[in-house]
Write an enzyme that holds these catalytic residues in place. Sequence first.
Site, PDB file in Angstrom:
ATOM      1  N   GLN A  56      -9.206   4.264   8.001  1.00 32.10           N
ATOM      2  CA  GLN A  56      -8.207   3.950   8.140  1.00 32.10           C
ATOM      3  C   GLN A  56      -8.218   3.391   9.649  1.00 32.10           C
ATOM      4  OE1 GLN A  56      -4.838   5.352   6.175  1.00 32.10           O
ATOM      5  NE2 GLN A  56      -6.220   4.125   5.274  1.00 32.10           N
TER       6      GLN A  56
ATOM      7  N   ASP B 283      -3.905   9.531  -1.153  1.00 28.18           N
ATOM      8  CA  ASP B 283      -5.813   9.246  -1.550  1.00 28.18           C
ATOM      9  C   ASP B 283      -6.271   9.385  -2.565  1.00 28.18           C
ATOM     10  OD1 ASP B 283      -4.870   9.543   1.021  1.00 28.18           O
ATOM     11  OD2 ASP B 283      -5.020  11.544   1.282  1.00 28.18           O
TER      12      ASP B 283
ATOM     13  N   LEU C 219      -6.157   3.458  16.538  1.00 23.22           N
ATOM     14  CA  LEU C 219      -6.835   4.300  15.868  1.00 23.22           C
ATOM     15  C   LEU C 219      -7.423   4.385  14.287  1.00 23.22           C
ATOM     16  CD1 LEU C 219      -4.478   7.578  15.843  1.00 23.22           C
ATOM     17  CD2 LEU C 219      -5.476   6.632  14.192  1.00 23.22           C
ATOM     18  N   LEU C 220      -8.659   5.326  14.659  1.00 20.63           N
ATOM     19  CA  LEU C 220      -9.225   5.576  13.658  1.00 20.63           C
ATOM     20  C   LEU C 220      -8.707   7.084  12.919  1.00 20.63           C
ATOM     21  CD1 LEU C 220     -12.988   5.460  12.808  1.00 20.63           C
ATOM     22  CD2 LEU C 220     -11.841   7.061  12.733  1.00 20.63           C
ATOM     23  N   ASN C 221      -9.123   6.969  11.335  1.00 18.19           N
ATOM     24  CA  ASN C 221      -8.774   7.778  10.777  1.00 18.19           C
ATOM     25  C   ASN C 221      -9.179   8.500   9.976  1.00 18.19           C
ATOM     26  OD1 ASN C 221      -5.864   6.740  10.317  1.00 18.19           O
ATOM     27  ND2 ASN C 221      -5.886   8.410   9.366  1.00 18.19           N
ATOM     28  N   ASP C 222      -9.214   8.416   8.727  1.00 19.52           N
ATOM     29  CA  ASP C 222      -9.663   9.120   7.199  1.00 19.52           C
ATOM     30  C   ASP C 222     -10.818   7.905   7.153  1.00 19.52           C
ATOM     31  OD1 ASP C 222      -7.670  10.227   7.216  1.00 19.52           O
ATOM     32  OD2 ASP C 222      -6.902  10.240   5.643  1.00 19.52           O
TER      33      ASP C 222
ATOM     34  N   TYR D  76      -3.128   2.935   2.957  1.00 19.62           N
ATOM     35  CA  TYR D  76      -3.590   4.559   3.216  1.00 19.62           C
ATOM     36  C   TYR D  76      -5.183   4.757   2.184  1.00 19.62           C
ATOM     37  CZ  TYR D  76       0.540   5.860   5.957  1.00 19.62           C
ATOM     38  OH  TYR D  76       1.525   6.144   7.183  1.00 19.62           O
ATOM     39  N   SER D  77      -5.677   5.727   2.884  1.00 17.48           N
ATOM     40  CA  SER D  77      -6.978   5.978   1.804  1.00 17.48           C
ATOM     41  C   SER D  77      -7.084   6.328   1.012  1.00 17.48           C
ATOM     42  CB  SER D  77      -6.888   7.787   2.428  1.00 17.48           C
ATOM     43  OG  SER D  77      -7.697   7.551   4.185  1.00 17.48           O
TER      44      SER D  77
END
Length: 484
Positions: A57, A160, A38-41, A100-101
Site C-alpha cells: 500500500q 483485504d 507513505l507505505l503501509n500493508d 486497498y490491500s
Amino acid sequence: MQQLNWHERISHLLEAYKENHSSDPHRLQFHLMPAVGLLNDPNGLIQYKGTYHVFFQWNPFGTVHGPKCWGHYTSQDLVYWQNHQPSLVPSEWYEKDGCYSGSAVEVDGDMVLFYSGNVKHEDGTRETYQCMAVSHNGFDFEKKGPVVLLPEGYTAHFRDPKVWKRDGVWYMVVGAQTFYQEGAVVLFASVDLKEWELKGILAGSHLNGLTDFGYMWECPDFFELDDQDVLLVSPQGLEEKESFYQNEFQSGYFVGKWQVGTTEFPHGEFHELDRGFDFYAPQTFQDKAGRRIMLGWMGITDEQESFQPTIERGWVHALTIPRELELKNSRIIQKPVQELKQMREAGGFKCQTSLENETKTWHELSGIVSELVIRFQQNHAETIEIEIRKNLSIIYDKQINRLTLKRKRFEDGKIESRSCFLDKLEDLHIYLDTSAIEIFVNGGQEVFTARFFAEDNEKEIIFTVNGHVDIDLEKWNLRLQKRL
C-alpha cells in the site's frame, strides 16, 4: 484521477526527492521502504515464474493515509530488490479513493491480484468492492472489476481479500465488521475466481469462546502449516491486558483445524505475532521451496505516527525483513530467511566472555547496520541491559522473567516500553538497520520490531549486568552490494 496522471506525478516526485535521500540518515539499507510518501500493508506476496514479488500500500503524494496504489518490488533472492512503477492505481469508479490491500495467486501462468476497491463519499460514508486484475507478466495488469459485493449484515469496513486454492476449490477470506460493530473474517468459495459463493463467518470476535474481541478484523490470511490451519488477522479494538495488546492495533493468529469447505474452524487462543512497537498487517506466501514466508508493515497508525522525523524528508514507514514461519506446539516460530546471510561482511566479530556486576562495550559492536547474535550460557544475573545507540534498551529481569524493549518516544523523547514474559532468556538475534530493529528471542519464539531515530554519531552497544552471566557474541556488519 487517470492512471497516466498518477505515473507522471510519481515520476516527478521521485526525481525531486532523489538528492534528498542521499543525505537522509534514517533511510534504511536493507528494508523495503517507499521512495517518497507513505507505505503501509504488504500486498500480493508471491513467487511468480521464479521471481519474488512484494506489492505494498502506497500513497506517493503525502505522508498521510490518502488514496492508495500498489507499489511494487521484485527480487530473485529476498535480499536484493528492484523498485518498479506501481501496478495498481485508482482509475475506475469502484476504486476511485484507493486500491486497498489484497493478495496474489498464479493461474495458468498468469498472476491474478485480488484487492479492495475503496469509494468514499462527501457525507463520510463509503463503498467497498473486492476486485480482480490479471497480468501475463507480473507487471502490467488488466482490471476485471468487482467480483464480490458487500454482503448483507456488514458495514463497508469489508476489505483485504486473501485468496488460495485447496482441494481444487478457490477460497477467499475478507476482513470485516458486522452491523453489531464486531470484527470477523468472512469466507467465500469459487471454482473459477469470478463467481463467489458466500459461506459465512469463519472466525469472529464472539466465536470459539472469544468475547468482545475487537470491532474490526483486518488483513486476514489463512494457510496450512505443519498439518494445522493458521488464521492470521489484525484485530482493532483490543483492550490492553498485562503485557498483551500494548499497541493501538494488534496482529496475531489462531491455530486450529478447518473442516475444509465449511465455516467450521475450532481454534485455540489468540497469540500476538510481534511484541514490539511497530508491526501490523502481515501477509504470508509459500515459495517454491515450500517455505511459509511472512512480511509485515513496520509501522502502525497511532498517535505517534505523525511525529516520525522521516516525514520531514517526505517519506514514512517500511516493511519488515522476510521471516520464515514454523509451527511448534501450536505456536508460530519466526526466523529470518537464510538468504539474509548474504549481507554479512567477511570476518565478523566473535567473543566469549563473562560479565559480572559491570558495564562493558566493545568497539567492534559499534555500528548502525549490523546483525548481532547473543547467546546466554550461564545466566545468574538479576538484570541484563543492552543499550543500543543511546535510543533503545533491551532489558531482561530474571526475577520476574520479563523481557522489555524501551525506546524514546517520537513526539517528546520520553521513554516508552513493550514487554513479554519468558521462562528464561536463551538468545537474542538482532537485525539493526539505521532506524529499525528486529529482535528474534529464543530462536524466534517471540519477536520485537521497532523504528527508532538515534543521532548518526551514536553507534555504541553497551552491556550492563547486575550479577553474573556468560555470553557468546557474534556480530557482522551488513552491506548490500546492489542498490535498492
